[in-house]
Design a protein around this motif. Structure first.
Motif, PDB file in Angstrom:
ATOM      1  N   VAL A 192     -10.606  -9.865   3.025  1.00 19.29           N
ATOM      2  CA  VAL A 192      -9.449 -10.562   3.586  1.00 19.29           C
ATOM      3  C   VAL A 192      -8.438  -9.561   4.138  1.00 19.29           C
ATOM      4  O   VAL A 192      -7.904  -9.724   5.244  1.00 19.29           O
ATOM      5  CB  VAL A 192      -8.809 -11.496   2.534  1.00 19.29           C
ATOM      6  N   LYS A 193      -8.190  -8.484   3.403  1.00 21.07           N
ATOM      7  CA  LYS A 193      -7.222  -7.478   3.841  1.00 21.07           C
ATOM      8  C   LYS A 193      -7.691  -6.810   5.133  1.00 21.07           C
ATOM      9  O   LYS A 193      -6.874  -6.531   6.016  1.00 21.07           O
ATOM     10  CB  LYS A 193      -7.001  -6.432   2.747  1.00 21.07           C
ATOM     11  N   SER A 194      -8.980  -6.548   5.282  1.00 19.67           N
ATOM     12  CA  SER A 194      -9.457  -5.906   6.506  1.00 19.67           C
ATOM     13  C   SER A 194      -9.270  -6.817   7.717  1.00 19.67           C
ATOM     14  O   SER A 194      -9.017  -6.331   8.819  1.00 19.67           O
ATOM     15  CB  SER A 194     -10.910  -5.457   6.363  1.00 19.67           C
ATOM     16  N   LEU A 195      -9.351  -8.117   7.509  1.00 23.74           N
ATOM     17  CA  LEU A 195      -9.049  -9.046   8.597  1.00 23.74           C
ATOM     18  C   LEU A 195      -7.548  -9.027   8.880  1.00 23.74           C
ATOM     19  O   LEU A 195      -7.123  -8.994  10.034  1.00 23.74           O
ATOM     20  CB  LEU A 195      -9.517 -10.462   8.240  1.00 23.74           C
ATOM     21  N   ASP A 247      -2.340  -7.846  -3.909  1.00 27.14           N
ATOM     22  CA  ASP A 247      -1.546  -6.707  -3.430  1.00 27.14           C
ATOM     23  C   ASP A 247      -1.931  -5.408  -4.118  1.00 27.14           C
ATOM     24  O   ASP A 247      -2.125  -4.384  -3.461  1.00 27.14           O
ATOM     25  CB  ASP A 247      -0.055  -6.950  -3.669  1.00 27.14           C
ATOM     26  N   VAL A 248      -2.027  -5.431  -5.431  1.00 29.70           N
ATOM     27  CA  VAL A 248      -2.162  -4.169  -6.161  1.00 29.70           C
ATOM     28  C   VAL A 248      -3.589  -3.654  -6.269  1.00 29.70           C
ATOM     29  O   VAL A 248      -3.803  -2.446  -6.242  1.00 29.70           O
ATOM     30  CB  VAL A 248      -1.517  -4.260  -7.564  1.00 29.70           C
ATOM     31  N   GLY A 276       0.846  -1.187   0.000  1.00 29.80           N
ATOM     32  CA  GLY A 276       0.000   0.000   0.000  1.00 29.80           C
ATOM     33  C   GLY A 276       0.877   1.231   0.000  1.00 29.80           C
ATOM     34  O   GLY A 276       2.111   1.153   0.080  1.00 29.80           O
ATOM     35  N   LEU A 277       0.266   2.372  -0.081  1.00 24.37           N
ATOM     36  CA  LEU A 277       0.997   3.630  -0.220  1.00 24.37           C
ATOM     37  C   LEU A 277       2.094   3.824   0.826  1.00 24.37           C
ATOM     38  O   LEU A 277       3.182   4.273   0.477  1.00 24.37           O
ATOM     39  CB  LEU A 277       0.017   4.799  -0.221  1.00 24.37           C
ATOM     40  N   PRO A 278       1.882   3.470   2.104  1.00 17.26           N
ATOM     41  CA  PRO A 278       2.966   3.686   3.071  1.00 17.26           C
ATOM     42  C   PRO A 278       4.199   2.817   2.818  1.00 17.26           C
ATOM     43  O   PRO A 278       5.281   3.146   3.283  1.00 17.26           O
ATOM     44  CB  PRO A 278       2.334   3.316   4.414  1.00 17.26           C
ATOM     45  N   ASN A 279       4.061   1.717   2.099  1.00 12.93           N
ATOM     46  CA  ASN A 279       5.177   0.802   1.876  1.00 12.93           C
ATOM     47  C   ASN A 279       5.756   0.876   0.466  1.00 12.93           C
ATOM     48  O   ASN A 279       6.654   0.105   0.132  1.00 12.93           O
ATOM     49  CB  ASN A 279       4.755  -0.634   2.177  1.00 12.93           C
ATOM     50  N   VAL A 280       5.231   1.768  -0.351  1.00 16.71           N
ATOM     51  CA  VAL A 280       5.728   1.907  -1.719  1.00 16.71           C
ATOM     52  C   VAL A 280       6.468   3.243  -1.819  1.00 16.71           C
ATOM     53  O   VAL A 280       5.874   4.305  -1.684  1.00 16.71           O
ATOM     54  CB  VAL A 280       4.562   1.860  -2.740  1.00 16.71           C
ATOM     55  N   LEU A 281       7.772   3.144  -2.034  1.00 17.90           N
ATOM     56  CA  LEU A 281       8.615   4.326  -2.124  1.00 17.90           C
ATOM     57  C   LEU A 281       9.225   4.400  -3.524  1.00 17.90           C
ATOM     58  O   LEU A 281       9.215   3.413  -4.262  1.00 17.90           O
ATOM     59  CB  LEU A 281       9.730   4.258  -1.076  1.00 17.90           C
ATOM     60  N   VAL A 339      -6.384   0.839   1.027  1.00 20.98           N
ATOM     61  CA  VAL A 339      -5.900   0.630   2.386  1.00 20.98           C
ATOM     62  C   VAL A 339      -5.725   1.934   3.158  1.00 20.98           C
ATOM     63  O   VAL A 339      -5.462   1.903   4.354  1.00 20.98           O
ATOM     64  CB  VAL A 339      -4.606  -0.214   2.433  1.00 20.98           C
ATOM     65  N   VAL A 340      -5.898   3.070   2.505  1.00 20.87           N
ATOM     66  CA  VAL A 340      -5.766   4.358   3.179  1.00 20.87           C
ATOM     67  C   VAL A 340      -6.640   4.415   4.435  1.00 20.87           C
ATOM     68  O   VAL A 340      -6.157   4.818   5.498  1.00 20.87           O
ATOM     69  CB  VAL A 340      -6.057   5.528   2.209  1.00 20.87           C
TER      70      VAL A 340
END
Length: 187
Positions: A123-126, A70-71, A47-52, A77-78
């Motif tokens: 699934v991601k929210s879990l 993932d994408v 997500g944005l915090p982990n993509v530099l 995910v914000v």
């Protein structure tokens, strides 16, 4: 989902009230919708915090995932980060982003990934609840963040049960949630 076993057990151990037939039925429905989707190596916390600019960081949760896991939800995910970390995504940006992903998947000979967004987000929210429950409820901020993510999971669960999708644009921000304004969906 490959690698999901461990963190799923963690979530249910920390949130035994979520280990219900309702939650399992929704997760089974989501996983069923992903049957036949090619499996690929994934980050799991992409997500944005982990993509530099220099690359993707924070690989401790990596594993095998359905193509697009993932994408496709990367912009979604914000809200799980509180909705106030300086990121803002418009409906038009979401639409263009998913269209570009679908085009890339089709160019690579795969099916579009956007039809799976609801399953991915459930699934991601879990996943975002894994290892979140503070052992000591005294640190108010950590306790509120855990409660907030539980709230988002339950909102997403209800949406997924009704529509087969999850609209994170309707999630409250962390600030609204902690101010007591998080019980109603945003319009």
């Amino acid at each position: 989902m490959g690698g999901a076993g461990g963190w799923t057990r963690d979530v249910f151990a920390e949130n035994p009230d979520l280990d219900t037939s309702r939650v399992h039925a929704a997760l089974d429905r989501a996983m069923g919708r992903l049957d036949g989707v090619p499996m690929v190596w994934g980050h799991l916390d992409y997500g944005l915090p982990n993509v530099l600019l220099g690359g993707v960081i924070d690989w401790q949760h990596h594993g095998v995932v359905p193509l697009g896991y993932d994408v496709a939800p990367a912009l979604e995910v914000v809200p799980f980060k509180g909705g106030s970390k300086g990121y803002a995504v418009t409906p038009d940006q979401r639409e263009r982003y998913l269209a570009a992903l679908d085009s890339a998947a089709q160019d690579a000979g795969a099916d579009p990934v956007s039809p799976h967004l609801g399953a991915f987000l459930l699934v991601k929210s879990l996943f975002f609840l894994a290892l979140m429950r503070p052992a000591d409820p005294a640190p108010v901020g950590k306790h509120q963040k855990w409660q907030y993510r539980r709230h988002l999971f339950l909102k997403g669960l209800g949406q997924y049960e009704r529509t087969g999708s999850v609209d994170t644009a309707l999630f409250p921000t962390f600030d609204d949630f902690t101010a007591g304004r998080g019980s109603a969906d945003r319009s």
